[in-house]
Design a protein around this motif. Structure first.
Motif, short mmCIF file in Angstrom:
data_model
loop_
_atom_site.label_atom_id
_atom_site.label_comp_id
_atom_site.label_asym_id
_atom_site.label_seq_id
_atom_site.Cartn_x
_atom_site.Cartn_y
_atom_site.Cartn_z
N LYS A 49 0.80 -1.23 0.00
CA LYS A 49 0.00 0.00 0.00
C LYS A 49 0.83 1.28 0.00
N THR A 50 1.99 1.23 0.65
CA THR A 50 2.79 2.47 0.75
C THR A 50 4.27 2.18 0.42
N PRO A 51 4.52 1.68 -0.79
CA PRO A 51 5.92 1.31 -1.12
C PRO A 51 6.86 2.52 -1.11
N GLY A 52 6.35 3.67 -1.53
CA GLY A 52 7.19 4.87 -1.55
C GLY A 52 7.57 5.29 -0.13
N LEU A 53 6.55 5.40 0.74
CA LEU A 53 6.79 5.82 2.12
C LEU A 53 7.66 4.83 2.87
N LEU A 54 7.52 3.53 2.53
CA LEU A 54 8.32 2.51 3.21
C LEU A 54 9.81 2.74 2.97
N ASN A 55 10.17 2.97 1.72
CA ASN A 55 11.57 3.25 1.39
C ASN A 55 12.02 4.59 1.95
N TRP A 56 11.14 5.57 1.80
CA TRP A 56 11.45 6.91 2.30
C TRP A 56 11.75 6.89 3.80
N ALA A 57 10.94 6.16 4.56
CA ALA A 57 11.10 6.11 6.02
C ALA A 57 12.50 5.60 6.38
N GLU A 58 12.94 4.57 5.65
CA GLU A 58 14.26 3.99 5.94
C GLU A 58 15.38 5.00 5.61
N THR A 59 15.26 5.62 4.43
CA THR A 59 16.27 6.60 4.01
C THR A 59 16.29 7.80 4.96
N PHE A 60 15.08 8.24 5.35
CA PHE A 60 14.97 9.40 6.24
C PHE A 60 15.65 9.11 7.59
N CYS A 61 15.32 7.97 8.17
CA CYS A 61 15.84 7.66 9.52
C CYS A 61 17.36 7.44 9.52
N ALA A 62 17.92 7.06 8.36
CA ALA A 62 19.36 6.82 8.28
C ALA A 62 20.15 8.09 7.94
N HIS A 63 19.44 9.17 7.65
CA HIS A 63 20.10 10.42 7.24
C HIS A 63 20.90 11.01 8.42
N PRO A 64 22.11 11.56 8.13
CA PRO A 64 22.94 12.11 9.22
C PRO A 64 22.23 13.18 10.08
N ALA A 65 21.29 13.92 9.50
CA ALA A 65 20.60 14.96 10.28
C ALA A 65 19.51 14.39 11.16
N VAL A 66 19.19 13.10 10.95
CA VAL A 66 18.05 12.49 11.65
C VAL A 66 18.47 11.40 12.64
N LYS A 67 19.45 10.58 12.23
CA LYS A 67 19.68 9.33 12.99
C LYS A 67 20.01 9.54 14.47
N ASP A 68 20.65 10.66 14.81
CA ASP A 68 21.00 10.87 16.22
C ASP A 68 19.86 11.44 17.06
N VAL A 69 18.82 11.92 16.39
CA VAL A 69 17.70 12.49 17.16
C VAL A 69 16.43 11.64 17.07
N MET A 70 16.46 10.58 16.24
CA MET A 70 15.28 9.71 16.12
C MET A 70 15.34 8.66 17.23
N PRO A 71 14.36 8.68 18.16
CA PRO A 71 14.44 7.74 19.28
C PRO A 71 14.19 6.28 18.84
N GLN A 72 14.75 5.36 19.59
CA GLN A 72 14.52 3.93 19.36
C GLN A 72 13.10 3.57 19.81
N THR A 73 12.54 2.59 19.13
CA THR A 73 11.16 2.17 19.43
C THR A 73 11.02 1.75 20.89
N ASP A 74 11.97 0.96 21.40
CA ASP A 74 11.85 0.47 22.78
C ASP A 74 11.90 1.61 23.81
N GLN A 75 12.71 2.63 23.50
CA GLN A 75 12.77 3.79 24.41
C GLN A 75 11.42 4.51 24.44
N LEU A 76 10.80 4.61 23.27
CA LEU A 76 9.50 5.30 23.20
C LEU A 76 8.41 4.49 23.90
#
Lengths: 234, 234
Positions: A187-214
């Protein structure tokens, strides 16, 4: 006029999607900042004084200036540090489209996401349905905005990437809680790939919390809510 | 990139505060436009197709481009016709402040105004109190933003003038309905003068509806609502 060289602080909380937005924007602009962390469930005197109208994080402190409301802060950062990579598109129509979908994320998508998680009974079901419908609309927006490039903003993270991307941590919490996939190949193939690329981006990865922490934060909020509901009114 | 010379149309309704915003912005920019008037209580197929996400007026049609959401449209107009008088302030901090209060108008002030008018019982009372409290905050914002000049935007009508000013017609309806003054010399002297200057401005006076006309619209909406509530579900 605000000088880009003045000290920058952000009143926020690491688990808040809204407070993550200014941090990603500042990282994109390579601006040094200090985090003033608010305790969960307890608003500091400083926050109440900094944002007396809404009493909410995030607040950006830039020199002697205070800017509130996460998307307004992102626009402010984009305008003050204008020589660094742009966050909003340069074309007026593309800007309007990015702002339209960012407003949709805040006014429609986020409330449905929240309802699906903390609501009960029929309201919870309705929230889940609205969230899934919202993701379908956002998939369509992604295809149109990204034009085959990795981000809503093209080759770089832009305004709408930040607006929606900050919810990915909590989306994963909901996926884990419901044991279902909200982003998938069908249903959301674009967003699925985007989410992975977004979370791995240098501006994001250090501020995106881990699922277990949340999930731990979520339990803490539930406990605080239950304690507040059972305590006698003052 | 959108060409400023392309034809401009606005899907709106003369009695809608939100639909008034693009019209004032276009008049400030001296842009010719055509109004596509929606019937009260009946959404046209064209509107549903033009704004499928929210199904709401106003929609700006500029050449083959569609822009939705009234404040986003105002920003779009400001950016496309950039050589005409500016609507948003040029300084990033002043822009952030104008956007903050415009968001307050839409997210807090308008809902309280609506509740005070169409709500019942305790909700109506609470709406009225919130609206009066909101006007006190907006008076304070006016004093700070205008710095002794006639408008929030200084010597010219700006973004926040448009955002708040479009509600003045309905504010007068509420004043007449409750037989009370919401803007007065004692509590909101700045806004009281501002409202008069705003409504008399050449970009506003032809699109600001008369109080009596709006009272008739209000009666029509009540009748449509009552008819809809009493008709069997389809």
């Amino acid at each position: 006029m605000a000088k880009s060289s003045e000290a920058v602080k952000v009143v926020g909380a690491w688990s808040s999607p809204f407070a993550m937005r200014p941090l990603i924007a500042l990282k994109i602009k390579s601006v040094e900042y200090e985090c003033l962390e608010e305790e969960i469930g307890c608003k500091s005197e400083f926050l109440l004084k900094s944002n007396p109208v809404h009493k909410k994080i995030p607040v950006l402190i830039h020199g002697d200036k205070l800017v509130c409301e996460s998307l307004i802060i992102v626009e402010y950062i984009d305008e003050v540090w204008s020589s660094a990579p742009s966050i909003l598109p340069s074309d007026p129509y593309d800007r309007a489209i990015a702002k339209f979908w960012a407003a949709f994320v805040d006014d429609k998508f986020f409330p449905s996401m929240k309802e699906s998680y903390i609501g009960v009974g029929e309201a919870k079901k309705a929230g889940l349905k609205q969230m899934v419908d919202g993701l379908a609309l956002l998939e369509d927006a992604y295809v149109k905005c990204s034009k085959g490039k990795p981000f809503f903003g093209g080759n770089q993270i832009g305004y709408l990437d930040i607006a929606l991307g900050c919810f990915l941590g909590w989306l994963r919490v909901i996926e884990k809680s419901f044991q279902m996939k909200l982003l998938d190949e069908a249903k959301t193939p674009g967003l699925l790939n985007w989410a992975e690329t977004f979370c791995a981006h240098p501006a994001v990865k250090d501020v995106m919390p881990q699922t277990d922490q949340l999930i731990e934060v979520s339990k803490l909020i539930s406990r605080l809510r239950a304690a507040s509901a059972s305590s006698p009114p003052k």
